[in-house]
Write a protein that holds these residues in place. Structure first.
Motif, PDB file in Angstrom:
ATOM      1  N   ASN A  20       0.886  -0.892  -0.062  1.00  0.00           N
ATOM      2  CA  ASN A  20      -0.096   0.335   0.186  1.00  0.00           C
ATOM      3  C   ASN A  20       0.846   1.188   0.173  1.00  0.00           C
ATOM      4  O   ASN A  20       0.553   2.583  -0.129  1.00  0.00           O
ATOM      5  CB  ASN A  20      -0.919  -0.281   1.262  1.00  0.00           C
ATOM      6  CG  ASN A  20      -1.967  -0.417   1.060  1.00  0.00           C
ATOM      7  OD1 ASN A  20      -1.698  -1.301  -0.731  1.00  0.00           O
ATOM      8  ND2 ASN A  20      -2.741  -1.759   2.649  1.00  0.00           N
ATOM      9  N   ASN A  21       1.762   1.044   0.722  1.00  0.00           N
ATOM     10  CA  ASN A  21       3.279   2.099   0.964  1.00  0.00           C
ATOM     11  C   ASN A  21       3.313   2.174  -0.504  1.00  0.00           C
ATOM     12  O   ASN A  21       5.269   3.133  -0.771  1.00  0.00           O
ATOM     13  CB  ASN A  21       3.535   2.572   1.921  1.00  0.00           C
ATOM     14  CG  ASN A  21       3.371   2.934   3.049  1.00  0.00           C
ATOM     15  OD1 ASN A  21       2.108   3.796   3.076  1.00  0.00           O
ATOM     16  ND2 ASN A  21       3.089   2.164   4.015  1.00  0.00           N
ATOM     17  N   ARG A  60       3.731  -2.234 -12.028  1.00  0.00           N
ATOM     18  CA  ARG A  60       3.982  -0.228 -12.076  1.00  0.00           C
ATOM     19  C   ARG A  60       4.090  -0.033 -13.845  1.00  0.00           C
ATOM     20  O   ARG A  60       3.252   1.111 -14.142  1.00  0.00           O
ATOM     21  CB  ARG A  60       4.776   0.065 -11.401  1.00  0.00           C
ATOM     22  CG  ARG A  60       5.044   0.664 -10.392  1.00  0.00           C
ATOM     23  CD  ARG A  60       6.325   1.385  -9.944  1.00  0.00           C
ATOM     24  NE  ARG A  60       7.560   0.637 -10.919  1.00  0.00           N
ATOM     25  CZ  ARG A  60       8.722   0.284  -9.696  1.00  0.00           C
ATOM     26  NH1 ARG A  60       8.322  -0.268  -8.608  1.00  0.00           N
ATOM     27  NH2 ARG A  60       9.512   0.739 -10.724  1.00  0.00           N
ATOM     28  N   ARG A  61       4.240  -0.706 -14.595  1.00  0.00           N
ATOM     29  CA  ARG A  61       5.448  -0.747 -15.825  1.00  0.00           C
ATOM     30  C   ARG A  61       3.561  -0.941 -16.624  1.00  0.00           C
ATOM     31  O   ARG A  61       2.771  -0.211 -17.204  1.00  0.00           O
ATOM     32  CB  ARG A  61       5.671  -2.334 -16.282  1.00  0.00           C
ATOM     33  CG  ARG A  61       6.206  -1.979 -18.097  1.00  0.00           C
ATOM     34  CD  ARG A  61       6.767  -2.821 -18.427  1.00  0.00           C
ATOM     35  NE  ARG A  61       8.345  -2.592 -17.992  1.00  0.00           N
ATOM     36  CZ  ARG A  61       9.239  -3.630 -17.610  1.00  0.00           C
ATOM     37  NH1 ARG A  61       8.864  -4.952 -17.281  1.00  0.00           N
ATOM     38  NH2 ARG A  61      10.517  -3.477 -16.939  1.00  0.00           N
ATOM     39  N   ALA A  68      -3.619   2.920 -14.078  1.00  0.00           N
ATOM     40  CA  ALA A  68      -3.836   3.419 -13.294  1.00  0.00           C
ATOM     41  C   ALA A  68      -2.634   3.084 -12.574  1.00  0.00           C
ATOM     42  O   ALA A  68      -1.352   3.358 -12.420  1.00  0.00           O
ATOM     43  CB  ALA A  68      -3.952   1.331 -13.245  1.00  0.00           C
ATOM     44  N   SER A  69      -2.877   3.719 -11.146  1.00  0.00           N
ATOM     45  CA  SER A  69      -2.320   3.960 -10.290  1.00  0.00           C
ATOM     46  C   SER A  69      -3.185   4.234  -8.495  1.00  0.00           C
ATOM     47  O   SER A  69      -4.264   3.777  -8.646  1.00  0.00           O
ATOM     48  CB  SER A  69      -1.489   5.510 -10.423  1.00  0.00           C
ATOM     49  OG  SER A  69      -2.519   6.328 -10.589  1.00  0.00           O
ATOM     50  N   SER A  70      -2.449   4.256  -7.488  1.00  0.00           N
ATOM     51  CA  SER A  70      -2.833   4.888  -6.482  1.00  0.00           C
ATOM     52  C   SER A  70      -3.733   2.923  -5.830  1.00  0.00           C
ATOM     53  O   SER A  70      -4.599   2.876  -5.285  1.00  0.00           O
ATOM     54  CB  SER A  70      -3.569   5.393  -5.912  1.00  0.00           C
ATOM     55  OG  SER A  70      -3.300   7.013  -6.472  1.00  0.00           O
ATOM     56  N   MET A  96      -9.783  -4.906  -3.869  1.00  0.00           N
ATOM     57  CA  MET A  96      -8.353  -3.684  -3.490  1.00  0.00           C
ATOM     58  C   MET A  96      -8.947  -2.550  -4.552  1.00  0.00           C
ATOM     59  O   MET A  96      -9.951  -2.564  -5.530  1.00  0.00           O
ATOM     60  CB  MET A  96      -7.362  -4.519  -5.453  1.00  0.00           C
ATOM     61  CG  MET A  96      -6.732  -3.640  -5.583  1.00  0.00           C
ATOM     62  SD  MET A  96      -5.112  -4.296  -6.778  1.00  0.00           S
ATOM     63  CE  MET A  96      -4.403  -5.158  -5.959  1.00  0.00           C
ATOM     64  N   THR A  97      -8.524  -1.650  -4.146  1.00  0.00           N
ATOM     65  CA  THR A  97      -9.009  -0.254  -5.227  1.00  0.00           C
ATOM     66  C   THR A  97      -7.111   0.545  -6.315  1.00  0.00           C
ATOM     67  O   THR A  97      -6.803   0.250  -5.276  1.00  0.00           O
ATOM     68  CB  THR A  97      -9.173   0.696  -3.758  1.00  0.00           C
ATOM     69  OG1 THR A  97      -8.951   0.853  -2.880  1.00  0.00           O
ATOM     70  CG2 THR A  97     -10.459   0.592  -3.343  1.00  0.00           C
TER      71      THR A  97
END
Length: 134
Positions: A20-21, A60-61, A68-70, A96-97
């Protein structure tokens, strides 16, 4: 003892908190060598001493490609925290959000399944799988 406070579950919670971080180094520090990950995202399997970091790089890729992020995982009450000697098996419902192209999307009904082993006196993840929900 409250199931959420069992040592294997504590390590699972630490791993999810690191996720999450966005802290792939902290995720990797909680993993055994070798480590294995099975996920719905291609290439679907990551293994070896850098499995968590390789998987996070690919998250991330793919996120950049899809917009998508966060990412954020919330765990429910564990369905299983089975400990046999130096081995443990944990199954936890998960939600998951993610921010997808500016809109928050929630995936419900997922299961986070984790195998752990002891390295000395410390529990470490040896494998995990994410089963997608709705």
């Amino acid at each position: 003892m409250d199931i959420a406070l069992d040592p294997p579950m504590t390590v699972v919670l630490q791993y999810v908190n690191a996720f999450n971080n966005g802290d792939s180094k902290a995720m990797a520090a909680l993993c055994a060598d070798p480590m294995q990950i099975l996920d719905g995202m291609s290439p679907h399997v990551w293994q070896g001493p850098t499995a968590s970091e390789d998987w996070w790089r690919d998250v991330r890729r793919e996120g950049e490609h899809a917009g998508a992020s966060s990412y954020h995982i919330a765990l429910g009450e564990p369905q299983h925290v089975d400990v046999t000697g130096d081995h443990a098996y944990v199954v936890v419902p998960a939600t998951m959000t993610v921010n997808l192209q500016g809109k928050q999307v929630t995936q419900t009904g997922a299961l986070f399944t984790v195998a752990l082993g002891k390295a000395g006196t410390q529990w470490r993840l040896t494998a995990w799988a994410w089963a997608k929900g709705a």
